[in-house]
Design a protein around this motif. Structure first.
Motif, PDB file in Angstrom:
ATOM      1  N   HIS A 187      59.512  38.911  37.319  1.00 29.60           N
ATOM      2  CA  HIS A 187      60.392  38.613  38.457  1.00 29.60           C
ATOM      3  C   HIS A 187      60.080  37.263  39.107  1.00 29.60           C
ATOM      4  O   HIS A 187      60.979  36.621  39.663  1.00 29.60           O
ATOM      5  N   ILE A 188      58.830  36.848  39.061  1.00 29.94           N
ATOM      6  CA  ILE A 188      58.483  35.560  39.674  1.00 29.94           C
ATOM      7  C   ILE A 188      58.351  34.451  38.635  1.00 29.94           C
ATOM      8  O   ILE A 188      57.942  33.339  38.964  1.00 29.94           O
ATOM      9  N   ASN A 189      58.712  34.777  37.383  1.00 29.33           N
ATOM     10  CA  ASN A 189      58.587  33.809  36.289  1.00 29.33           C
ATOM     11  C   ASN A 189      57.179  33.244  36.210  1.00 29.33           C
ATOM     12  O   ASN A 189      56.976  32.038  36.091  1.00 29.33           O
ATOM     13  N   GLY A 190      56.207  34.132  36.336  1.00 24.78           N
ATOM     14  CA  GLY A 190      54.806  33.718  36.293  1.00 24.78           C
ATOM     15  C   GLY A 190      54.024  34.630  35.363  1.00 24.78           C
ATOM     16  O   GLY A 190      54.593  35.312  34.517  1.00 24.78           O
ATOM     17  N   ASP A 191      52.736  34.626  35.545  1.00 19.94           N
ATOM     18  CA  ASP A 191      51.881  35.494  34.745  1.00 19.94           C
ATOM     19  C   ASP A 191      51.129  36.450  35.663  1.00 19.94           C
ATOM     20  O   ASP A 191      51.274  36.416  36.883  1.00 19.94           O
ATOM     21  N   ASN A 192      50.341  37.323  35.052  1.00 20.22           N
ATOM     22  CA  ASN A 192      49.620  38.335  35.832  1.00 20.22           C
ATOM     23  C   ASN A 192      48.663  37.713  36.838  1.00 20.22           C
ATOM     24  O   ASN A 192      48.519  38.217  37.954  1.00 20.22           O
ATOM     25  N   ALA A 193      48.025  36.624  36.456  1.00 25.05           N
ATOM     26  CA  ALA A 193      47.101  35.960  37.384  1.00 25.05           C
ATOM     27  C   ALA A 193      47.849  35.448  38.613  1.00 25.05           C
ATOM     28  O   ALA A 193      47.366  35.567  39.736  1.00 25.05           O
ATOM     29  N   GLU A 194      49.042  34.905  38.403  1.00 24.88           N
ATOM     30  CA  GLU A 194      49.823  34.394  39.537  1.00 24.88           C
ATOM     31  C   GLU A 194      50.242  35.535  40.462  1.00 24.88           C
ATOM     32  O   GLU A 194      50.224  35.390  41.693  1.00 24.88           O
ATOM     33  N   VAL A 195      50.597  36.673  39.887  1.00 19.15           N
ATOM     34  CA  VAL A 195      50.942  37.838  40.708  1.00 19.15           C
ATOM     35  C   VAL A 195      49.755  38.234  41.575  1.00 19.15           C
ATOM     36  O   VAL A 195      49.897  38.447  42.782  1.00 19.15           O
ATOM     37  N   LEU A 196      48.586  38.317  40.974  1.00 21.19           N
ATOM     38  CA  LEU A 196      47.396  38.704  41.733  1.00 21.19           C
ATOM     39  C   LEU A 196      47.045  37.684  42.803  1.00 21.19           C
ATOM     40  O   LEU A 196      46.680  38.052  43.923  1.00 21.19           O
ATOM     41  N   LEU A 197      47.170  36.396  42.489  1.00 20.33           N
ATOM     42  CA  LEU A 197      46.879  35.360  43.484  1.00 20.33           C
ATOM     43  C   LEU A 197      47.826  35.451  44.671  1.00 20.33           C
ATOM     44  O   LEU A 197      47.403  35.353  45.831  1.00 20.33           O
ATOM     45  N   LYS A 198      49.114  35.652  44.389  1.00 18.02           N
ATOM     46  CA  LYS A 198      50.090  35.762  45.481  1.00 18.02           C
ATOM     47  C   LYS A 198      49.879  37.043  46.283  1.00 18.02           C
ATOM     48  O   LYS A 198      50.023  37.041  47.509  1.00 18.02           O
TER      49      LYS A 198
END
Length: 75
Positions: free
Chosen positions: A30-41
């Motif tokens: 949904h955010i066009n990112g990766d798992n690390a980016e989800v966790l950081l956000k």
């Protein structure tokens, strides 16, 4: 920062339920990112919520007319 201009990183391992792993992957899409980016956000959002609570403030989700739809509690 390291001499090459890259930020130092620390790798961690997480044990997640299949459901949580699926949620993580869905959010990444949904955010066009990766798992690390989800966790950081997610961590950044939790940090804002904790700091607000410490200052006696509240977090709400409002609609376009600023009507409160949901209050975020339990943080």
């Amino acid at each position: 920062m390291t001499p090459q201009g890259k930020t130092e990183r620390i790798q961690i391992n997480l044990d997640l339920s299949p459901e949580l792993y699926e949620t993580l992957n869905n959010l990444a899409q949904h955010i066009n990112g990766d798992n690390a980016e989800v966790l950081l956000k997610a961590i950044a959002l939790l940090e804002v919520a904790v700091e607000a609570k410490q200052k006696g403030k509240h977090i709400w989700i409002v609609d376009d007319n600023q009507n409160i739809e949901t209050e975020i509690i339990g943080i």
